[in-house]
Write an enzyme that holds these catalytic residues in place. Structure first.
Site, PDB file in Angstrom:
ATOM      1  CG  ASP A  17      29.258  30.775  46.791  1.00 53.25           C
ATOM      2  OD1 ASP A  17      28.717  30.127  46.515  1.00 53.25           O
ATOM      3  OD2 ASP A  17      30.364  31.343  46.021  1.00 53.25           O
ATOM      4  NE  ARG A  97      40.202  38.362  49.191  1.00 51.38           N
ATOM      5  CZ  ARG A  97      39.442  39.519  49.115  1.00 51.38           C
ATOM      6  NH1 ARG A  97      39.281  40.516  50.139  1.00 51.38           N
ATOM      7  NH2 ARG A  97      38.326  39.668  48.322  1.00 51.38           N
ATOM      8  CG  ASP A 126      40.796  36.866  46.273  1.00 52.92           C
ATOM      9  OD1 ASP A 126      41.961  37.827  46.529  1.00 52.92           O
ATOM     10  OD2 ASP A 126      39.798  37.397  45.960  1.00 52.92           O
ATOM     11  CB  SER A 178      32.225  37.955  40.613  1.00 51.54           C
ATOM     12  OG  SER A 178      33.129  37.817  41.694  1.00 51.54           O
TER      13      SER A 178
HETATM   14  N1  ARG Z   1      41.695  40.270  40.018  1.00 51.78           N
HETATM   15  C1  ARG Z   1      41.713  40.848  41.309  1.00 51.78           C
HETATM   16  C2  ARG Z   1      42.909  40.068  42.014  1.00 51.78           C
HETATM   17  O1  ARG Z   1      43.186  39.077  41.678  1.00 51.78           O
HETATM   18  C3  ARG Z   1      40.360  40.720  42.039  1.00 51.78           C
HETATM   19  C4  ARG Z   1      39.943  39.727  42.450  1.00 51.78           C
HETATM   20  C5  ARG Z   1      38.604  39.587  42.877  1.00 51.78           C
HETATM   21  N2  ARG Z   1      37.705  39.875  42.078  1.00 51.78           N
HETATM   22  C6  ARG Z   1      36.351  39.795  41.869  1.00 51.78           C
HETATM   23  N3  ARG Z   1      35.550  40.715  41.027  1.00 51.78           N
HETATM   24  N4  ARG Z   1      35.499  39.217  42.862  1.00 51.78           N
HETATM   25  O2  ARG Z   1      43.137  40.869  43.175  1.00 51.78           O
END
Ligand code: ARG
Length: 402
Positions: A17, A97, A126, A178
């Site tokens: 990506d 983040r 995110d 992911s």
């Molecule tokens: N659900 C988690 C959060 O919102 C992780 C999000 C990212 N997860 C991932 N498998 N890429 O903080």
């Protein structure tokens, strides 16, 4: 509008990506692309990122090791707050983040960039955490999230675009999940996990042993805290990063820290996520146990409510808000006496607190004991209960229905 953007700072991982994104952004905005990558202990070698970014069309890349700052300034403050989203998730992804966003804004200022970009999808948390942090830190910066607007319908279309534009992508077989990983934990979603009835297959787990295969012999650890911050394991002082790494390693061997949950995303979706967080689970258990010894009852009960709100704010991306900072000030002030040692037993996926000691312990054996040594004033109990219950007793007497 798009002509005005001359330089964009892009959160870059080197995956499909964000590699495609470098070219796509440069073309769409006729802009210079500066990539930004953070080392948060994701266990990947970032050395190859520079060549990759440049060959994808970036003018420059910043690669920064943020591990120490991440643990000291984001993870440990959240640990002091006992922050577990929906009582389970230690917030590894969510805590990273705002840190990445703040570094990108710093670089945008240094570089005189007019926009920042990230590769988050339009239905996740995110994007909120990035956008919201960017907006607070640099209110007039333009934010671009290509995944919310580009027209690639599939991974294959992106691969075709990459080939056409000589973008170096390692086209491996599509990974079934992911995965987002840093020192505080691993988050895994997608693939078969999207069915909440499906037990996670073995290959979901990246850093923990299956508890069934974990050693049959328990391992004991003594974790020392100073003012709410863990500082040593078995008496050995460690840097913040080393301490977390060590606990991930030891906890991982014992299958500690696997979490399977359905959670409430900010955008209204329920999603199923698997987490692995050995160090986080051990440290949360130990920190809570130490607080149980040293916090006065009213503070302790009140703080549990604050924890709930605090965790939600981290999850919702509100790290840089005045309320989060105010709650942090409350939390930090409660940590004055959170100094002591907690003994935990690790065995086949379980982390059990089995011992605690502190110079500030409010556990007074002479008050608690049922032996001869008892100093508790039994005589006062009767009067105390009478008055404490009086309002309810009066209510019953007045409203008794015959
Ligand atoms: N659900 C988690 C959060 O919102 C992780 C999000 C990212 N997860 C991932 N498998 N890429 O903080």
């Amino acid at each position: 509008m798009s002509q005005q953007i001359k330089k964009i700072v892009l959160a870059y991982s080197g995956g499909l990506d964000t590699s495609v994104m470098v070219k796509w952004l440069a073309e769409k905005y006729q802009a210079e692309i500066v990539c930004y990558s953070a080392d948060l202990g994701q266990g990947e070698n970032l050395d190859s990122l520079e060549d990759k970014a440049i060959n994808s069309g970036a003018s420059k890349i910043y690669i920064e090791n943020l591990q120490d700052e991440f643990i000291k300034d984001y993870v440990f403050p959240a640990l002091k707050a006992n922050a577990l989203y929906e009582n389970k998730y230690p917030l590894a992804t969510a805590l990273a983040r705002p840190l990445i966003a703040s570094k990108m804004i710093e670089i945008a200022k240094e570089e005189g960039a007019d926009a920042v970009a990230h590769g988050c999808t339009g239905k996740g948390n995110d994007q909120v955490r990035f956008d919201f942090s960017f907006r607070i830190l640099q209110p007039n910066i333009k934010i671009i999230a290509p995944l919310r607007e580009w027209s690639f319908g599939s991974r294959d279309e992106e691969i075709d675009y990459a080939k056409l534009n000589n973008i170096p992508v390692s086209v491996t077989k599509e990974k079934p999940y992911s995965i987002d990983r840093n020192l505080w934990g691993v988050s895994v979603e997608c693939g078969v996990l999207e069915n909440p009835w499906c037990e996670p297959p073995a290959d979901v787990y990246q850093i923990t042993t299956d508890p069934l295969q974990a050693p049959d012999k328990a391992e004991y650890l003594e974790i020392s805290f100073e003012k709410g911050v863990p500082v040593a394991i078995n008496g050995e002082i460690s840097s913040a990063v080393e301490l977390v790494k060590k606990l991930n390693q030891i906890g991982g061997v014992h299958g500690i820290g696997r979490i399977d949950m359905v959670e409430n995303r900010l955008v209204g979706i329920k999603s199923r996520e698997i987490y692995e967080a050995p160090a986080a689970i051990i440290l949360h258990a130990a920190h809570q146990a130490l607080e149980d010894m040293v916090l006065e009852r009213e503070t302790s009960h009140y703080k549990a409510g604050v924890s709930l709100k605090y965790a939600e704010m981290i999850y919702f991306g509100q790290w840089f808000t005045p309320l989060r900072k105010a709650l942090q000030a409350f939390v930090d002030s409660t940590q004055q006496n959170v100094t002591g040692v907690i003994r935990v037993k690790l065995l086949k996926g379980n982390c059990i607190v089995v011992g605690r000691k502190s110079p500030h312990s409010l556990y007074i054996e002479n008050l608690a004991t049922y032996t001869q040594e008892d100093t508790f004033d039994h005589g006062s109990a009767e009067g105390f209960i009478k008055l404490w219950g009086l309002s309810n007793q009066v209510y019953s007497q007045v409203n008794q229905e015959e």
